[in-house]
Design a protein around this motif. Structure first.
Motif, PDB file in Angstrom:
ATOM      1  N   HIS A  80     -11.037  -6.467  -2.548  1.00 46.74           N
ATOM      2  CA  HIS A  80     -11.109  -5.115  -3.224  1.00 46.74           C
ATOM      3  C   HIS A  80     -10.317  -4.031  -2.468  1.00 46.74           C
ATOM      4  CE1 HIS A  80     -13.711  -5.580  -6.705  1.00 46.74           C
ATOM      5  NE2 HIS A  80     -14.467  -6.419  -6.048  1.00 46.74           N
ATOM      6  N   GLY A  81     -10.400  -3.914  -1.520  1.00 45.70           N
ATOM      7  CA  GLY A  81     -10.009  -3.097  -0.428  1.00 45.70           C
ATOM      8  C   GLY A  81      -8.229  -2.983  -0.658  1.00 45.70           C
ATOM      9  N   SER A  82      -7.874  -4.234  -0.841  1.00 38.68           N
ATOM     10  CA  SER A  82      -6.418  -4.423  -0.728  1.00 38.68           C
ATOM     11  C   SER A  82      -5.800  -3.964  -2.240  1.00 38.68           C
ATOM     12  CB  SER A  82      -5.902  -5.779  -0.687  1.00 38.68           C
ATOM     13  OG  SER A  82      -4.554  -5.996  -1.058  1.00 38.68           O
ATOM     14  N   TRP A  83      -6.593  -4.509  -3.465  1.00 32.81           N
ATOM     15  CA  TRP A  83      -6.385  -4.321  -4.738  1.00 32.81           C
ATOM     16  C   TRP A  83      -6.614  -2.842  -4.991  1.00 32.81           C
ATOM     17  CZ3 TRP A  83     -10.182  -8.499  -6.920  1.00 32.81           C
ATOM     18  CH2 TRP A  83      -9.459  -9.771  -6.502  1.00 32.81           C
ATOM     19  N   LEU A  84      -7.497  -1.942  -4.439  1.00 30.70           N
ATOM     20  CA  LEU A  84      -7.652  -0.665  -5.009  1.00 30.70           C
ATOM     21  C   LEU A  84      -6.767   0.382  -4.284  1.00 30.70           C
ATOM     22  CD1 LEU A  84     -11.716  -0.231  -4.459  1.00 30.70           C
ATOM     23  CD2 LEU A  84     -10.433  -0.293  -6.595  1.00 30.70           C
ATOM     24  N   ASP A  85      -6.363   0.164  -3.029  1.00 33.80           N
ATOM     25  CA  ASP A  85      -5.357   1.400  -2.533  1.00 33.80           C
ATOM     26  C   ASP A  85      -4.109   0.648  -2.083  1.00 33.80           C
ATOM     27  OD1 ASP A  85      -6.316   0.143  -0.457  1.00 33.80           O
ATOM     28  OD2 ASP A  85      -7.485   1.693   0.417  1.00 33.80           O
ATOM     29  N   GLY A  86      -3.988  -0.633  -2.146  1.00 26.76           N
ATOM     30  CA  GLY A  86      -2.716  -1.357  -1.750  1.00 26.76           C
ATOM     31  C   GLY A  86      -2.520  -1.146  -0.092  1.00 26.76           C
ATOM     32  N   ASN A  87      -3.577  -0.943   0.872  1.00 28.32           N
ATOM     33  CA  ASN A  87      -3.505  -0.848   2.037  1.00 28.32           C
ATOM     34  C   ASN A  87      -3.117  -2.166   2.622  1.00 28.32           C
ATOM     35  OD1 ASN A  87      -3.694  -0.100   4.939  1.00 28.32           O
ATOM     36  ND2 ASN A  87      -5.156   1.405   4.367  1.00 28.32           N
ATOM     37  N   SER A  88      -2.217  -2.199   3.701  1.00 31.15           N
ATOM     38  CA  SER A  88      -2.083  -3.470   4.222  1.00 31.15           C
ATOM     39  C   SER A  88      -3.308  -3.966   5.279  1.00 31.15           C
ATOM     40  CB  SER A  88      -0.821  -3.095   5.294  1.00 31.15           C
ATOM     41  OG  SER A  88      -0.908  -2.227   6.196  1.00 31.15           O
ATOM     42  N   LYS A  89      -3.938  -3.152   5.927  1.00 31.78           N
ATOM     43  CA  LYS A  89      -5.176  -3.537   6.621  1.00 31.78           C
ATOM     44  C   LYS A  89      -6.099  -4.396   5.966  1.00 31.78           C
ATOM     45  CE  LYS A  89      -8.605  -1.845   9.991  1.00 31.78           C
ATOM     46  NZ  LYS A  89      -9.313  -0.905  10.877  1.00 31.78           N
ATOM     47  N   ASP A 145     -13.869  -8.569 -12.847  1.00 27.16           N
ATOM     48  CA  ASP A 145     -14.575  -7.068 -12.609  1.00 27.16           C
ATOM     49  C   ASP A 145     -13.619  -5.917 -12.203  1.00 27.16           C
ATOM     50  OD1 ASP A 145     -16.931  -8.460 -13.214  1.00 27.16           O
ATOM     51  OD2 ASP A 145     -17.643  -8.302 -10.995  1.00 27.16           O
ATOM     52  N   SER A 146     -12.464  -6.424 -11.672  1.00 31.48           N
ATOM     53  CA  SER A 146     -11.688  -5.390 -11.039  1.00 31.48           C
ATOM     54  C   SER A 146     -10.669  -5.030 -12.148  1.00 31.48           C
ATOM     55  CB  SER A 146     -10.872  -5.945  -9.783  1.00 31.48           C
ATOM     56  OG  SER A 146     -11.818  -6.027  -8.945  1.00 31.48           O
ATOM     57  N   THR A 147     -10.470  -3.913 -12.394  1.00 34.02           N
ATOM     58  CA  THR A 147      -9.422  -3.472 -13.396  1.00 34.02           C
ATOM     59  C   THR A 147      -8.199  -2.666 -12.777  1.00 34.02           C
ATOM     60  OG1 THR A 147     -10.571  -1.349 -13.756  1.00 34.02           O
ATOM     61  CG2 THR A 147     -11.034  -3.203 -15.311  1.00 34.02           C
ATOM     62  N   ARG A 148      -8.237  -2.158 -11.763  1.00 31.44           N
ATOM     63  CA  ARG A 148      -7.289  -1.372 -10.794  1.00 31.44           C
ATOM     64  C   ARG A 148      -6.667  -2.344  -9.677  1.00 31.44           C
ATOM     65  NH1 ARG A 148      -5.770   3.871  -9.188  1.00 31.44           N
ATOM     66  NH2 ARG A 148      -5.337   4.054  -7.078  1.00 31.44           N
ATOM     67  N   PHE A 149      -5.560  -2.468  -9.806  1.00 34.04           N
ATOM     68  CA  PHE A 149      -4.683  -3.458  -8.980  1.00 34.04           C
ATOM     69  C   PHE A 149      -3.510  -2.622  -8.525  1.00 34.04           C
ATOM     70  CE2 PHE A 149      -7.309  -6.617 -10.516  1.00 34.04           C
ATOM     71  CZ  PHE A 149      -7.122  -7.666  -9.670  1.00 34.04           C
ATOM     72  N   VAL A 150      -3.465  -2.089  -6.973  1.00 33.26           N
ATOM     73  CA  VAL A 150      -2.298  -1.493  -6.721  1.00 33.26           C
ATOM     74  C   VAL A 150      -1.380  -2.518  -5.868  1.00 33.26           C
ATOM     75  CG1 VAL A 150      -1.568   0.493  -4.919  1.00 33.26           C
ATOM     76  CG2 VAL A 150      -3.805   0.741  -6.625  1.00 33.26           C
ATOM     77  N   GLU A 151      -0.224  -2.592  -5.964  1.00 33.45           N
ATOM     78  CA  GLU A 151       0.603  -3.457  -5.538  1.00 33.45           C
ATOM     79  C   GLU A 151       0.889  -2.791  -4.337  1.00 33.45           C
ATOM     80  OE1 GLU A 151       4.679  -5.985  -6.273  1.00 33.45           O
ATOM     81  OE2 GLU A 151       3.714  -4.566  -8.023  1.00 33.45           O
ATOM     82  N   GLY A 152       0.773  -3.550  -2.961  1.00 38.38           N
ATOM     83  CA  GLY A 152       0.750  -3.026  -1.631  1.00 38.38           C
ATOM     84  C   GLY A 152       1.859  -3.903  -1.018  1.00 38.38           C
ATOM     85  N   VAL A 153       2.156  -3.390   0.144  1.00 39.00           N
ATOM     86  CA  VAL A 153       3.318  -3.909   0.922  1.00 39.00           C
ATOM     87  C   VAL A 153       3.000  -5.448   1.107  1.00 39.00           C
ATOM     88  CG1 VAL A 153       4.497  -3.756   3.354  1.00 39.00           C
ATOM     89  CG2 VAL A 153       3.520  -1.629   2.228  1.00 39.00           C
ATOM     90  N   LYS A 154       1.840  -5.896   1.553  1.00 42.87           N
ATOM     91  CA  LYS A 154       1.414  -7.267   1.903  1.00 42.87           C
ATOM     92  C   LYS A 154       1.087  -7.984   0.356  1.00 42.87           C
ATOM     93  CE  LYS A 154       1.707  -7.064   6.194  1.00 42.87           C
ATOM     94  NZ  LYS A 154       2.675  -7.853   7.040  1.00 42.87           N
ATOM     95  N   GLU A 155       1.224  -7.640  -0.647  1.00 42.99           N
ATOM     96  CA  GLU A 155       0.923  -8.015  -1.780  1.00 42.99           C
ATOM     97  C   GLU A 155       1.386  -9.593  -2.167  1.00 42.99           C
ATOM     98  OE1 GLU A 155      -1.348  -8.057  -5.427  1.00 42.99           O
ATOM     99  OE2 GLU A 155      -1.117  -6.443  -3.751  1.00 42.99           O
TER     100      GLU A 155
END
Length: 1137
Positions: free
Chosen positions: A637-646, A689-699
């Motif tokens: 969820h954390g990765s999908w929401l903001d695309g953060n690499s951590k 349940d997740s509608t927001r997916f932000v493409e991150g560096v580690k996607e």
């Protein structure tokens, strides 16, 4: 006998007896079998046969008489199951016993005697009197050692049979029989015969167990014969039936220990051999001593104890390693010869202590070297301060005390009384007052020597209680001396061990301290010396290191391994007293680690610790799986929401742990199907349940890791669970408007969420069982084809998996909603891949008389798409479908292969994109499409980790690669010859290289004469393009395989000149070091060919190698030196000749 039968029988007799070269051994064996069959079927009787053979049995012609007697003997061997009357048996054994004096017919006499003596009572056996007659004739007429090897072997087998089957008869002969055996075995050198002689001595000792028997007077002579063979050392020829040195050595050892009468001679000999400079002789001596000690008994070994202790101690002190391994488990001594010496010496020590009444143990306890070493422990404060010789002595003392204490309760009591209190007090953290109570004592850091010996003794105690592998059934009383001493010092010792971990940052201190605490914590819960509070204190300290001291990597891993072993022991022993403490202190704390976002402790260590602890018990693993699922969901969820690499990195660590450690562990647990299914459903629920997916560096990396975990999970499920998962995935996939069905293949824009959905759906399809029901098959196929133009490789994998696993029409499920393979192929090929495909007519290839009706690139349904890469993706997708069909052995793969081959050779018929000239199209799109068709053969032939493998339940028929090789090689070979276009020729060689490099070498060798010229042509053409470097290397490996195979030598010799010239060029290949290195290795192999073949090229090769000596890579230069020496020596040999 009837006349025809008589004639036939006489013919077979004459064939066997005839010694002329006109009768082959096979013909003679066939005649022997034919006569035996007549006897077994009662067509002829043995009496009538003997009458017919009378002339051959009594003739004065030595050769014919020998063959006749041998024929009769061999027939008796073959009819051993046929009952014979006593009169016949008596007459025959008398005849063969008498013939033992006929040295020219001796072979037949020996075989006949043996065949009759081995008969069982229910089919007619010889009497005791007949056996006595054989023995008397044997003793009067045979000098065994003057005979050939096979005859000697038969003699030893007769002696064995006499002892085994007629012991009463042998006993009446007394000294005469023992003397005959001594005479027969003396000087024997053949390994097969030696096995029999050693067994003869063993049987003789069982026959005469009494010290006043006939064997006693010959004991020294008999052992002198045996002793001359020790230690066994010979170089045996290679063969399946050859006797190995280990077999002979064991047989000789059994003979040594067969009777206590050998003790006065065997023990001194073995002690003498312990001083040998050969390590193997020392190992054998110690092994024999261990065996003979038990066989001879304590009373006879009493006078040898001092000499045994001296030799044994010397072996341990001088041969032991200087590395200190805590625990002294004998299983660790399996490497070097010196370690084998120590291992055998310690086994002997254990046997002597267990057998002796205390005399030998006193020698150990009072030994000056051991006591001096223990006294000097005060000086061994730090491990690094101990010299190498002192480490070796400390190691030897530790192992001796460990084995001695672990040998028996009595020896453990004695050693603890002698040493343990002073050792614990020497640690320095606490002292024991005269009343037995502990008091605080402030001192320096614990001394390593004391610590090491204490832990060795703890390991010995635990061995007594629980054994090496299984808990013992012996009940240990609390009033045992060693038990009481350990109980009184347990708290003090635990404090010292914990102190060594906290205050001393040295690897050896840490390892020893952790090992000691682990041993204390691994005693059974009902065992009194180690209290519950001590056990819990140890666990608390270990968990403190896991959570807070993770920077000390070696200590952290020692502690984690100790916790795993403690947990495994508790689970294995069902320790109800310690299990609750372990649950609360370790398992619950580990679970909290995952949920607690502690930035100080790396997540990788948390995951490693949690997974290792979970593997100790199903109950623990289920708790950890539950928390892992939560942590994975949170990170995703954390990765999908903001695309953060951590959070993406955290999710990848957790998913890798799940796929690589958790799921494989559950495969060995029964009824665990719910675990992988719930994991997969949890992932799908989160996506839904997740509608927001932000493409991150580690996607990309995260998606690949999630797909891998999904494949592992689905593959671990049952067919029913897979159906549930497939329905869930399809419902989510079909709810997305992106995947609506459209005619043909068109590019589509995928959002980040769409990529996740289709990729995980592909993973589910890839991991399905072949028997899993596929609902909505047509919809699934349409969706997968919808993503294929985007170059979505997992969808191609999924299509290949479907084609590999779907049921055939005749095997389809009863429900009509389930689609068969044939229907699926119609949907894919006719609706998406190509157009105007009349399946009633076979696909034909492009040739000079082309009328435009062949199926090639122009027949692609997507040929009107204004994007060449879409067609490339379609071709690669078709390749994966072809791979699935090929692996299951379906005939439709031929159409796919023909289509791909047409794509390679139909470059003049390719469509052009709108707005481009044909010339531009040919330069770009043609090359891309032809390259895709060529690379399709790599997809079809190579093994894949991503799909279509056994782990993912692929249907794999044997020899599928060989079938494709045989299918395409003739076509590719002829196409290369006919091709006049450089591009086409290059792409054909590319396809040919993929097929050759992925085919079994056995298939290549069968066609080596045809393939080598084209292989070399391919190496030359493909080496011009840097993008082909991996293909060039793979082809070169195939050439190397042909060079080193015996079957390929003829083809290599016929093409020597072109091979050497090609290799000389590859020696300077600039794009890959491995190519240059392998080319030089091939040249080295070429130097071993017959001199006339390679001599004309020696100067050319040596010049190339001289330049290779300046190669920038060291390994290439080294190979060049070896190769140059090989070719130079070849030249010098020719000059010498």
């Amino acid at each position: 006998m009837a006349d025809s039968t008589t004639t036939n029988c006489v013919k077979h007799i004459e064939t066997y007896v005839d010694s002329s070269s006109s009768k082959s051994p096979a013909q003679q064996d066939a005649s022997l079998d034919a006569i035996a069959k007549l006897l077994l079927n009662d067509i002829i009787t043995l009496e009538s046969l003997v009458r017919e053979m009378e002339m051959y049995l009594t003739t004065t012609d030595n050769i014919i008489r020998a063959r006749g007697i041998l024929l009769l003997a061999e027939l008796l061997t073959r009819i051993s199951s046929k009952p014979l009357d006593n009169t016949t048996i008596h007459s025959l054994i008398g005849f063969f016993a008498e013939k033992l004096s006929d040295w020219r017919a001796l072979r037949g006499a020996l075989v006949g005697c043996l065949a009759l003596m081995r008969r069982k009572g229910d089919t007619g056996a010889i009497s005791s009197g007949d056996a006595n007659g054989v023995a008397q004739s044997f003793m009067q007429n045979l000098q065994v050692q003057s005979l050939g090897q096979h005859d000697r072997k038969l003699c030893f087998e007769i002696l064995e049979c006499l002892i085994d089957c007629y012991p009463d008869t042998v006993m009446t002969m007394e000294d005469d029989f023992v003397y005959v055996i001594c005479e027969a075995i003396d000087g024997e050198k053949d390994p097969q015969c030696l096995l029999l002689t050693f067994h003869l001595v063993e049987m003789l000792a069982q026959l005469y167990p009494d010290s006043s028997s006939s064997l006693a007077s010959y004991a020294e002579d008999l052992f002198n014969i045996l002793g001359s063979y020790f230690p066994i050392h010979f170089t045996h020829p290679k063969g399946e039936d050859d006797v190995k040195r280990e077999e002979l050595s064991r047989a000789l050892m059994l003979a040594f220990g067969s009777t206590a009468l050998f003790e006065p001679f065997a023990v001194p000999l073995l002690l003498e051999k312990l001083s040998s400079s050969l390590p193997s002789a020392k190992v054998e001596s110690l092994k024999y001593l261990s065996y003979c000690t038990v066989k001879y008994g304590a009373h006879r070994m009493l006078e040898h104890l001092e000499a045994l202790w001296s030799s044994l101690k010397d072996a341990v002190f001088t041969s032991g390693p200087s590395m200190l391994t805590v625990g002294s488990y004998l299983e660790s001594y399996v490497g070097y010869q010196d370690n084998k010496i120590v291992a055998e010496a310690l086994i002997l020590l254990q046997k002597l202590i267990q057998q002796d009444n205390g005399v030998f143990l006193d020698l150990v306890l009072k030994d000056m070297d051991i006591n001096m070493m223990l006294t000097s422990l005060l000086d061994n404060k730090n491990y690094d301060d101990i010299t190498v010789p002192d480490k070796q002595r400390l190691n030897a003392v530790g192992r001796i005390l460990y084995v001695s204490a672990a040998a028996s309760i009595a020896s453990c009591n004695a050693i603890f009384q002698s040493f343990f209190s002073s050792l614990v007090n020497g640690l320095g953290s606490t002292m024991q007052n005269p009343l037995g109570q502990e008091k605080d004592y402030v001192s320096e850091k614990p001394k390593f020597g004391y610590l090491y010996i204490c832990v060795e003794l703890l390991a010995a105690c635990r061995t007594l209680v629980v054994g090496y592998d299984e808990p013992t059934s012996i009940t240990y009383l609390a009033n045992e001396t060693w038990c009481s001493i350990l109980h009184s010092f347990c708290s003090s010792l635990t404090s010292s061990l914990i102190k060594s971990l906290k205050e001393i940052n040295q690897d050896d201190f840490n390892h020893t301290g952790v090992r000691g605490l682990q041993i204390l914590a691994s005693f059974p819960g009902s065992f009194l010396p180690v209290s519950k509070s001590t056990f819990e204190n140890i666990l608390v300290e270990f968990m403190s290191i896991i959570v807070l001291n993770f920077n000390n990597t070696s200590l952290w891993r020692y502690v984690l391994k100790a916790l795993v072993e403690i947990g495994s022991f508790i689970e294995k022993s069902h320790d109800s007293e310690k299990m609750p403490s372990f649950d609360v202190i370790v398992v619950e704390r580990m679970v909290v680690l995952l949920s607690y976002d502690d930035s100080t402790m790396p997540l990788s260590l948390k995951v490693e610790a949690v997974s290792e602890i979970g593997r100790t018990s199903l109950k623990y693993m289920l708790k950890i799986v539950q928390e892992l699922n939560k942590a994975i969901s949170t990170s995703l969820h954390g990765s999908w929401l903001d695309g953060n690499s951590k959070p993406a990195e955290h999710a990848m660590l957790l998913l890798e742990c799940y796929a690589d450690k958790v799921l494989p562990w559950f495969q060995n647990v029964r009824d665990s199907d719910d675990v992988p299914m719930h994991f997969a459903l949890k992932i799908w629920d989160e996506i839904e349940d997740s509608t927001r997916f932000v493409e991150g560096v580690k996607e990309k990396e995260l998606l690949e890791t999630t797909m891998n975990a999904m494949k592992h999970a689905v593959a671990s499920c049952s067919e029913d669970s897979q159906s549930i998962l497939l329905d869930k995935a399809f419902s989510i996939l079909s709810s997305s408007t992106t995947f609506r069905v459209e005619e043909g293949l068109q590019l589509a824009e995928f959002s980040c969420r769409d990529k996740w959905i289709i990729s995980l759906f592909d993973s589910v399809i890839i991991a399905l069982h072949p028997k899993t029901h596929l609902k909505n098959t047509e919809g699934i196929l349409q969706i997968l084809m919808r993503s294929l133009p985007n170059g979505h490789v997992p969808s191609a994998h999924a299509l290949g998996s479907l084609f590999n696993k779907m049921p055939l029409k005749e095997n389809r499920f009863a429900d009509m909603q389930y689609c068969s393979l044939e229907e699926a192929m119609d949907i894919i090929f006719n609706s998406y891949i190509w157009k105007s495909c009349d399946t009633s007519h076979p696909i034909r290839f492009v040739d000079d008389d082309d009328d435009g009706n062949e199926i090639g690139v122009s027949n692609l349904r997507l040929s009107n798409v204004n994007n060449g890469f879409v067609r490339v993706h379609a071709i690669l997708g078709l390749a994966w479908m072809g791979k699935g069909l090929l692996m299951r052995g379906h005939e439709k793969v031929k159409d796919v292969i023909k289509f791909l081959l047409n794509c390679l050779v139909s470059n003049g018929h390719l469509p052009t994109s709108n707005g481009d000239s044909p010339e531009d199209c040919k330069d770009q799109e043609t090359t891309h499409l032809m390259r895709a068709a060529a690379d399709s053969f790599s997809i079809i032939m190579s093994d894949s980790e991503a799909c279509l493998n056994k782990r993912l339940h692929a249907t794999i028929r044997p020899l599928y690669k060989q079938r494709l090789f045989n299918m395409v090689m003739p076509i590719l070979l002829s196409s290369v010859v006919k091709s006049d276009s450089p591009i086409t020729r290059s792409m054909l060689h590319r396809a040919l290289a993929h097929v050759i490099s992925n085919s079994p070498l056995s298939a290549i060798l069968g066609e080596a004469n045809k393939l080598i010229p084209l292989l070399l042509d391919g190496l030359t053409i493909l080496s011009e393009d840097v993008q082909n470097r991996d293909i060039v290397y793979n082809l070169l490996l195939v050439l190397s395989g042909i060079l080193t195979a015996k079957n390929g030598r003829e083809a290599i010799m016929e093409n020597t000149h072109i091979i050497i010239r090609c290799l000389n060029k590859l020696v300077f290949y600039p794009h890959m070091m491995l190519v240059r290195e392998t080319a030089i290795q091939c040249l080295t192999a070429m130097s071993e060919l017959p001199h006339p073949r390679v001599y004309p090229f020696r100067l050319e090769v040596l010049q190339a190698l001289t330049k290779a000596l300046d190669d920038p890579k060291r390994s290439v230069r080294q190979e060049a030196v070896k190769c140059r020496q090989a070719w130079a020596s070849s030249s010098s040999r020719s000059l010498h000749i």
